[in-house]
Design a protein around this motif. Sequence first.
Motif, PDB file in Angstrom:
ATOM      1  N   ILE A  15       0.852  -1.195   0.000  1.00  0.00           N
ATOM      2  CA  ILE A  15       0.000   0.000   0.000  1.00  0.00           C
ATOM      3  C   ILE A  15       0.887   1.244   0.000  1.00  0.00           C
ATOM      4  CG2 ILE A  15      -1.756   1.281   1.293  1.00  0.00           C
ATOM      5  CD1 ILE A  15      -2.734  -1.387   0.052  1.00  0.00           C
ATOM      6  N   ASP A  16       0.624   2.157  -0.938  1.00  0.00           N
ATOM      7  CA  ASP A  16       1.391   3.398  -1.039  1.00  0.00           C
ATOM      8  C   ASP A  16       0.822   4.495  -0.146  1.00  0.00           C
ATOM      9  OD1 ASP A  16       3.255   2.585  -3.170  1.00  0.00           O
ATOM     10  OD2 ASP A  16       1.426   2.462  -4.376  1.00  0.00           O
ATOM     11  N   ILE A  17      -0.497   4.567  -0.064  1.00  0.00           N
ATOM     12  CA  ILE A  17      -1.160   5.584   0.739  1.00  0.00           C
ATOM     13  C   ILE A  17      -2.178   4.892   1.639  1.00  0.00           C
ATOM     14  CG2 ILE A  17      -2.614   7.655   0.723  1.00  0.00           C
ATOM     15  CD1 ILE A  17      -1.471   8.274  -2.060  1.00  0.00           C
ATOM     16  N   LEU A  18      -2.066   5.139   2.931  1.00  0.00           N
ATOM     17  CA  LEU A  18      -2.961   4.538   3.917  1.00  0.00           C
ATOM     18  C   LEU A  18      -3.705   5.654   4.641  1.00  0.00           C
ATOM     19  CD1 LEU A  18      -3.973   2.083   5.524  1.00  0.00           C
ATOM     20  CD2 LEU A  18      -1.971   2.357   7.017  1.00  0.00           C
ATOM     21  N   CYS A  19      -5.023   5.618   4.570  1.00  0.00           N
ATOM     22  CA  CYS A  19      -5.870   6.603   5.233  1.00  0.00           C
ATOM     23  C   CYS A  19      -6.601   5.901   6.376  1.00  0.00           C
ATOM     24  CB  CYS A  19      -6.894   7.179   4.264  1.00  0.00           C
ATOM     25  SG  CYS A  19      -6.155   7.893   2.786  1.00  0.00           S
ATOM     26  N   ILE A  20      -6.456   6.425   7.579  1.00  0.00           N
ATOM     27  CA  ILE A  20      -7.108   5.830   8.736  1.00  0.00           C
ATOM     28  C   ILE A  20      -8.012   6.879   9.370  1.00  0.00           C
ATOM     29  CG2 ILE A  20      -6.793   4.673  10.952  1.00  0.00           C
ATOM     30  CD1 ILE A  20      -4.010   3.864  10.041  1.00  0.00           C
ATOM     31  N   GLN A  21      -9.278   6.529   9.567  1.00  0.00           N
ATOM     32  CA  GLN A  21     -10.202   7.431  10.243  1.00  0.00           C
ATOM     33  C   GLN A  21     -10.601   6.847  11.587  1.00  0.00           C
ATOM     34  OE1 GLN A  21     -10.730   6.525   7.011  1.00  0.00           O
ATOM     35  NE2 GLN A  21     -12.336   5.010   7.127  1.00  0.00           N
ATOM     36  N   GLU A  22     -11.223   7.692  12.398  1.00  0.00           N
ATOM     37  CA  GLU A  22     -11.566   7.363  13.785  1.00  0.00           C
ATOM     38  C   GLU A  22     -10.325   6.916  14.555  1.00  0.00           C
ATOM     39  OE1 GLU A  22     -15.051   5.109  14.693  1.00  0.00           O
ATOM     40  OE2 GLU A  22     -16.162   5.931  13.002  1.00  0.00           O
ATOM     41  N   THR A  23      -9.261   7.696  14.416  1.00  0.00           N
ATOM     42  CA  THR A  23      -7.971   7.330  15.017  1.00  0.00           C
ATOM     43  C   THR A  23      -7.914   7.591  16.515  1.00  0.00           C
ATOM     44  OG1 THR A  23      -7.025   9.508  14.611  1.00  0.00           O
ATOM     45  CG2 THR A  23      -6.749   7.824  12.887  1.00  0.00           C
ATOM     46  N   MET A  24      -8.603   8.621  16.965  1.00  0.00           N
ATOM     47  CA  MET A  24      -8.568   9.045  18.364  1.00  0.00           C
ATOM     48  C   MET A  24      -7.136   9.335  18.831  1.00  0.00           C
ATOM     49  SD  MET A  24     -11.712   8.959  18.764  1.00  0.00           S
ATOM     50  CE  MET A  24     -13.183   8.142  18.246  1.00  0.00           C
ATOM     51  N   VAL A  25      -6.345   9.952  17.964  1.00  0.00           N
ATOM     52  CA  VAL A  25      -4.966  10.288  18.299  1.00  0.00           C
ATOM     53  C   VAL A  25      -4.928  11.685  18.895  1.00  0.00           C
ATOM     54  CG1 VAL A  25      -2.668  10.759  17.369  1.00  0.00           C
ATOM     55  CG2 VAL A  25      -3.959   8.801  16.552  1.00  0.00           C
TER      56      VAL A  25
END
Length: 94
Positions: free
Chosen positions: A36-46
């Motif tokens: 995977i070249d681009i990884l988008c993560i949502q609901e990270t709570m960072v």
Amino acid sequence: MLKTPGHKALHIATRNANSVHGKLAFFLELAQERDIDILCIQETMVATVAQAAVTATAKQHGYDYVCFGEPITVGHIHGSYVITMARIPIARTN
């Protein structure tokens, strides 16, 4: 199909994390395995204070470009809800 200037097809993945605490390394290892070249993560709570650690972990896995979404407050956490990590140059613009 999206391609890089060198004509390599881009592999993009997205993941709903419901918090990346204790999961980020797993997500990044899986992304590496699947090229995977681009990884988008949502609901990270960072939380904002943890962004440096997230960036360091991403770089350890070959994702040198990390962009955090707009900071928001959810419950008691103030930080980013979305993280985009990439092996190719990306930048956040307004």
